[in-house]
Design an enzyme around this catalytic site. Structure first.
Site, PDB file in Angstrom:
ATOM      1  N   LYS A  22       0.845  -1.208   0.000  1.00  0.00           N
ATOM      2  CA  LYS A  22       0.000   0.000   0.000  1.00  0.00           C
ATOM      3  C   LYS A  22       0.870   1.243   0.000  1.00  0.00           C
ATOM      4  O   LYS A  22       0.642   2.174  -0.782  1.00  0.00           O
ATOM      5  CB  LYS A  22      -0.892   0.027   1.236  1.00  0.00           C
ATOM      6  CG  LYS A  22      -1.544   1.393   1.514  1.00  0.00           C
ATOM      7  CD  LYS A  22      -2.458   1.413   2.710  1.00  0.00           C
ATOM      8  CE  LYS A  22      -1.775   1.739   3.977  1.00  0.00           C
ATOM      9  NZ  LYS A  22      -1.493   3.162   4.220  1.00  0.00           N
ATOM     10  N   ASN A  23       1.884   1.285   0.867  1.00  0.00           N
ATOM     11  CA  ASN A  23       2.632   2.529   1.036  1.00  0.00           C
ATOM     12  C   ASN A  23       3.621   2.798  -0.087  1.00  0.00           C
ATOM     13  O   ASN A  23       4.154   3.901  -0.186  1.00  0.00           O
ATOM     14  CB  ASN A  23       3.301   2.553   2.411  1.00  0.00           C
ATOM     15  CG  ASN A  23       2.252   2.656   3.521  1.00  0.00           C
ATOM     16  OD1 ASN A  23       1.095   2.994   3.258  1.00  0.00           O
ATOM     17  ND2 ASN A  23       2.640   2.332   4.734  1.00  0.00           N
ATOM     18  N   ARG A 123      -0.783  14.956  11.710  1.00  0.00           N
ATOM     19  CA  ARG A 123       0.070  14.515  10.600  1.00  0.00           C
ATOM     20  C   ARG A 123       0.749  15.751  10.005  1.00  0.00           C
ATOM     21  O   ARG A 123       0.345  16.256   8.974  1.00  0.00           O
ATOM     22  CB  ARG A 123      -0.772  13.780   9.557  1.00  0.00           C
ATOM     23  CG  ARG A 123      -1.540  12.567  10.064  1.00  0.00           C
ATOM     24  CD  ARG A 123      -0.673  11.408  10.500  1.00  0.00           C
ATOM     25  NE  ARG A 123      -0.038  10.699   9.418  1.00  0.00           N
ATOM     26  CZ  ARG A 123      -0.509   9.573   8.872  1.00  0.00           C
ATOM     27  NH1 ARG A 123      -1.643   9.081   9.275  1.00  0.00           N
ATOM     28  NH2 ARG A 123       0.135   8.953   7.905  1.00  0.00           N
ATOM     29  N   ILE A 125       3.248  18.325   8.091  1.00  0.00           N
ATOM     30  CA  ILE A 125       4.019  18.203   6.840  1.00  0.00           C
ATOM     31  C   ILE A 125       5.064  19.302   6.750  1.00  0.00           C
ATOM     32  O   ILE A 125       5.474  19.704   5.655  1.00  0.00           O
ATOM     33  CB  ILE A 125       3.096  18.215   5.595  1.00  0.00           C
ATOM     34  CG1 ILE A 125       2.186  19.445   5.575  1.00  0.00           C
ATOM     35  CG2 ILE A 125       2.256  16.956   5.502  1.00  0.00           C
ATOM     36  CD1 ILE A 125       1.464  19.597   4.233  1.00  0.00           C
ATOM     37  N   GLN A 127       8.184  19.154   7.267  1.00  0.00           N
ATOM     38  CA  GLN A 127       9.417  18.717   6.596  1.00  0.00           C
ATOM     39  C   GLN A 127       9.239  18.645   5.074  1.00  0.00           C
ATOM     40  O   GLN A 127      10.167  18.917   4.319  1.00  0.00           O
ATOM     41  CB  GLN A 127       9.866  17.344   7.140  1.00  0.00           C
ATOM     42  CG  GLN A 127      10.191  17.354   8.625  1.00  0.00           C
ATOM     43  CD  GLN A 127      11.320  18.325   8.960  1.00  0.00           C
ATOM     44  OE1 GLN A 127      12.424  18.217   8.431  1.00  0.00           O
ATOM     45  NE2 GLN A 127      11.027  19.313   9.789  1.00  0.00           N
ATOM     46  N   ASP A 306       3.710   0.433  12.118  1.00  0.00           N
ATOM     47  CA  ASP A 306       2.442  -0.054  11.573  1.00  0.00           C
ATOM     48  C   ASP A 306       2.090  -1.460  12.058  1.00  0.00           C
ATOM     49  O   ASP A 306       0.967  -1.910  11.847  1.00  0.00           O
ATOM     50  CB  ASP A 306       2.465  -0.028  10.032  1.00  0.00           C
ATOM     51  CG  ASP A 306       2.599   1.380   9.519  1.00  0.00           C
ATOM     52  OD1 ASP A 306       2.979   1.554   8.351  1.00  0.00           O
ATOM     53  OD2 ASP A 306       2.352   2.318  10.295  1.00  0.00           O
ATOM     54  N   ARG A 398      -8.901  -0.227   3.749  1.00  0.00           N
ATOM     55  CA  ARG A 398      -7.974   0.748   3.164  1.00  0.00           C
ATOM     56  C   ARG A 398      -6.622   0.111   2.865  1.00  0.00           C
ATOM     57  O   ARG A 398      -5.924   0.511   1.942  1.00  0.00           O
ATOM     58  CB  ARG A 398      -7.743   1.922   4.129  1.00  0.00           C
ATOM     59  CG  ARG A 398      -8.722   3.046   4.059  1.00  0.00           C
ATOM     60  CD  ARG A 398      -8.158   4.254   4.793  1.00  0.00           C
ATOM     61  NE  ARG A 398      -6.786   4.480   4.386  1.00  0.00           N
ATOM     62  CZ  ARG A 398      -5.800   4.791   5.241  1.00  0.00           C
ATOM     63  NH1 ARG A 398      -6.053   4.920   6.521  1.00  0.00           N
ATOM     64  NH2 ARG A 398      -4.581   4.989   4.822  1.00  0.00           N
TER      65      ARG A 398
HETATM   66  C1  EPZ Z   1       3.992   6.786   6.369  1.00  0.00           C
HETATM   67  O1  EPZ Z   1       3.278   7.886   6.920  1.00  0.00           O
HETATM   68  C2  EPZ Z   1       2.988   5.658   6.281  1.00  0.00           C
HETATM   69  N1  EPZ Z   1       1.894   6.054   5.400  1.00  0.00           N
HETATM   70  C3  EPZ Z   1       2.452   5.339   7.680  1.00  0.00           C
HETATM   71  O2  EPZ Z   1       1.650   4.178   7.530  1.00  0.00           O
HETATM   72  C4  EPZ Z   1       3.622   4.964   8.590  1.00  0.00           C
HETATM   73  O3  EPZ Z   1       3.137   4.796   9.899  1.00  0.00           O
HETATM   74  C5  EPZ Z   1       4.677   6.072   8.569  1.00  0.00           C
HETATM   75  O4  EPZ Z   1       5.072   6.377   7.216  1.00  0.00           O
HETATM   76  C6  EPZ Z   1       5.927   5.664   9.332  1.00  0.00           C
HETATM   77  O5  EPZ Z   1       6.468   4.517   8.732  1.00  0.00           O
HETATM   78  C7  EPZ Z   1       2.135   6.046   4.062  1.00  0.00           C
HETATM   79  O6  EPZ Z   1       3.222   5.729   3.608  1.00  0.00           O
HETATM   80  C8  EPZ Z   1       0.975   6.426   3.200  1.00  0.00           C
HETATM   81  P1  EPZ Z   1       6.234   9.995   8.487  1.00  0.00           P
HETATM   82  P2  EPZ Z   1       3.973   9.363   6.901  1.00  0.00           P
HETATM   83  O7  EPZ Z   1       6.295  11.239   7.705  1.00  0.00           O
HETATM   84  O8  EPZ Z   1       4.835   9.479   5.723  1.00  0.00           O
HETATM   85  C9  EPZ Z   1       6.634  13.242  11.914  1.00  0.00           C
HETATM   86  C10 EPZ Z   1      -0.220   2.831   7.709  1.00  0.00           C
HETATM   87  O9  EPZ Z   1      -0.721   2.293   8.694  1.00  0.00           O
HETATM   88  N2  EPZ Z   1       6.629  14.204  10.815  1.00  0.00           N
HETATM   89  O10 EPZ Z   1       7.308   8.965   8.332  1.00  0.00           O
HETATM   90  O11 EPZ Z   1       2.872  10.352   7.098  1.00  0.00           O
HETATM   91  C11 EPZ Z   1       5.277  12.566  12.106  1.00  0.00           C
HETATM   92  O12 EPZ Z   1       4.445  13.349  12.957  1.00  0.00           O
HETATM   93  C12 EPZ Z   1       0.237   4.264   7.793  1.00  0.00           C
HETATM   94  O13 EPZ Z   1      -0.004   2.268   6.597  1.00  0.00           O
HETATM   95  C13 EPZ Z   1       6.895  15.534  11.093  1.00  0.00           C
HETATM   96  O14 EPZ Z   1       7.112  15.920  12.233  1.00  0.00           O
HETATM   97  O15 EPZ Z   1       4.837   9.267   8.227  1.00  0.00           O
HETATM   98  C14 EPZ Z   1       5.663  11.255  12.748  1.00  0.00           C
HETATM   99  O16 EPZ Z   1       5.852  11.467  14.124  1.00  0.00           O
HETATM  100  C15 EPZ Z   1      -0.092   4.912   9.128  1.00  0.00           C
HETATM  101  N3  EPZ Z   1       6.905  16.424  10.058  1.00  0.00           N
HETATM  102  C16 EPZ Z   1       7.021  10.921  12.109  1.00  0.00           C
HETATM  103  O17 EPZ Z   1       7.509  12.149  11.564  1.00  0.00           O
HETATM  104  C17 EPZ Z   1       6.666  16.051   8.757  1.00  0.00           C
HETATM  105  O18 EPZ Z   1       6.707  16.907   7.853  1.00  0.00           O
HETATM  106  C18 EPZ Z   1       6.967   9.908  11.003  1.00  0.00           C
HETATM  107  O19 EPZ Z   1       6.067  10.383  10.027  1.00  0.00           O
HETATM  108  C19 EPZ Z   1       6.395  14.693   8.502  1.00  0.00           C
HETATM  109  C20 EPZ Z   1       6.387  13.789   9.537  1.00  0.00           C
END
Ligand code: EPZ
Length: 427
Positions: A22-23, A123, A125, A127, A306, A398
């Site tokens: 999925k991801n 969530r 964004i 970064q 996850d 999903r």
């Molecule tokens: C991806 O989410 C996955 N989703 C998530 O899977 C997964 O839990 C996550 O990566 C971690 O592996 C998809 O790929 C669609 P991150 P993402 O940016 O990219 C913080 C599932 O169950 N952060 O790696 O949104 C954030 O708050 C889903 O399949 C910032 O602070 O996750 C978190 O604490 C749930 N600023 C950490 O980083 C940012 O700009 C990791 O988030 C971005 C993130």
């Protein structure tokens, strides 16, 4: 609304085939818009996020054909109106933010609704935005939309303050058509990052170092269509590994890349399970009542966040006390209250769940609060004495292709009420 009804205590046995990741899929599908000619994506999972992204690309004017019998999507990326992805579709898909990197790179402009919070925490964004601004884009946040604009993106050196899958992906996507070289430092290393980088390179991009914490992208003028097969979903695979172990079963999980599951295999072995792996399969045998283990979620190659919720369900029936610490998301414990309704003995303190193993869980009506919480409740239900009903199954659909059919094929007593799977995910 669909619900799943499970009568527990069947030992799972047999073979289950894992679908595409999925991801990876939710990044590869929008990335196809970077190309100037047709793209063919194979091994896509039949899950609602994939159907939704196909609908979003169609709404932008791209020609999208999805053969869901074969999991093949063909995309003609010529779009008419890159600026107005429909809010109704975008809001249902957190990963819609990948459209920012893609449309900014291809058309110099992009706007997408800001992702709202969800059941695992806010969530942010920031970064992603840091990366786009470093590449020379002007970013505006207004009326719940994020707007990005740049006449021409220029390569830059970007250090991510936090290891972020989404930001790493989004900056990599944008950098493919930027002028000069972009370096992403402190990059995420998940298997799906590598898969998307391979896809981009197949289109003619020049991405190096994906899978390490430094990714270098040399911008090119254009990208061409290609054919790409999405990698197997290591989170789906881990979910079935945990389900097999929790039920004392014997299951061969097929079509996986065993290396991607190393942290899960290690923890299940620590809990006393028998794990064999070779080529593209992993065999899991739940040969004894699980022993307690401690888990700390970390970015890849650490234990995946996850699978934190599914393994919490498994540890609810282990001997002794286990501590599960969630370091990635601030509130990924919504499943705990539902597990407690089934007799689990769990206390959440800050970012940790302290789990006192119980002899056995008992079936109850419960609600899936998010995708992986739903998976956790399924695992609990498979081990529980009596019947469990799981509501709000759309969360599970999903990210898991036909999970009730796949579980039934390996001996689970499970059926879906009110719904036809394909009808519910394809809408
Ligand atoms: C991806 O989410 C996955 N989703 C998530 O899977 C997964 O839990 C996550 O990566 C971690 O592996 C998809 O790929 C669609 P991150 P993402 O940016 O990219 C913080 C599932 O169950 N952060 O790696 O949104 C954030 O708050 C889903 O399949 C910032 O602070 O996750 C978190 O604490 C749930 N600023 C950490 O980083 C940012 O700009 C990791 O988030 C971005 C993130």
């Amino acid at each position: 609304m669909d619900k799943l009804v499970i009568t527990g205590q069947n030992r799972l046995h047999g073979k289950v085939r894992i679908s595409g990741a999925k991801n990876a899929a939710v990044a590869v599908i929008p990335a196809a818009l970077l190309a100037n000619s047709k793209v063919k994506i194979e091994n896509l999972p039949l899950i609602s996020d994939v159907y939704r992204y196909g609908a979003i690309l169609r709404s932008l004017g791209a020609k999208v054909e999805f053969n869901h019998h074969k999991g093949i999507m063909e995309i003609d990326p010529k779009i008419k109106d890159p600026l107005n992805p429909p809010y109704e579709l975008i809001k249902k898909l957190r990963a819609s933010y990948y459209l920012l990197g893609v449309l900014l790179a291809k058309y110099g402009e992009a706007q997408v609704s800001l992702p709202g919070g969800c059941d695992i925490g806010s969530r942010p964004i920031d970064q992603h935005i840091k990366g786009f601004e470093a590449l020379g884009a002007k970013i505006e946040l207004e009326h719940g939309m994020i707007k990005a604009k740049a006449s021409k993106l220029k390569g830059a050196q970007i250090y991510l303050d936090v290891v972020s899958v989404g930001a790493t992906m989004n900056i990599m996507l944008a950098a493919t058509l930027a002028e000069g070289q972009t370096i992403i430092e402190n990059a995420a290393k998940e298997p799906h990052i590598v898969d998307v980088a391979n896809f981009l390179n197949a289109m003619g991009a020049r991405v190096k170092g994906a899978g390490t914490d430094v990714i270098k992208i040399q911008g090119v003028d254009r990208l061409k269509g290609c054919t790409h097969m999405v990698i197997p979903d290591q989170i789906e695979a881990g979910t079935y590994m945990i389900a097999a172990a929790a039920t004392g079963g014997d299951v061969v999980i097929e079509n996986v890349i065993p290396k991607h599951l190393d942290p899960v295999s290690a923890k299940l072995r620590e809990a006393g399970m028998k794990i064999e792996e070779d080529g593209d399969y992993i065999r899991v045998r739940g040969v004894q009542k699980p022993k307690n283990v401690n888990i700390k979620t970390l970015p890849y190659p650490g234990f995946p966040t996850d699978l934190q919720q599914p393994i919490t369900a498994f540890l609810s029936i282990a001997n002794g006390t286990s501590i599960v610490t969630e370091t990635v998301w601030e509130s990924r414990f919504k499943h705990v209250d539902e597990l407690k309704r089934m007799g689990a003995n769990i206390k959440v303190e800050g970012r940790s769940a302290i789990i006192e193993g119980v002899e056995c869980l008992s079936g109850a009506p419960v609600r899936a609060t998010d995708l992986r919480a739903g998976a956790a409740l399924l695992i609990a239900a498979l081990t529980a004495e009596g019947q469990t009903e799981i509501f709000d199954v759309y969360h599970i659909d999903r990210g898991y292709q036909q999970i009730d059919a796949k579980l039934r094929n390996i001996g689970a007593d499970i059926y879906r009420v009110n719904g036809d799977y394909l009808k519910s995910v394809a809408k």
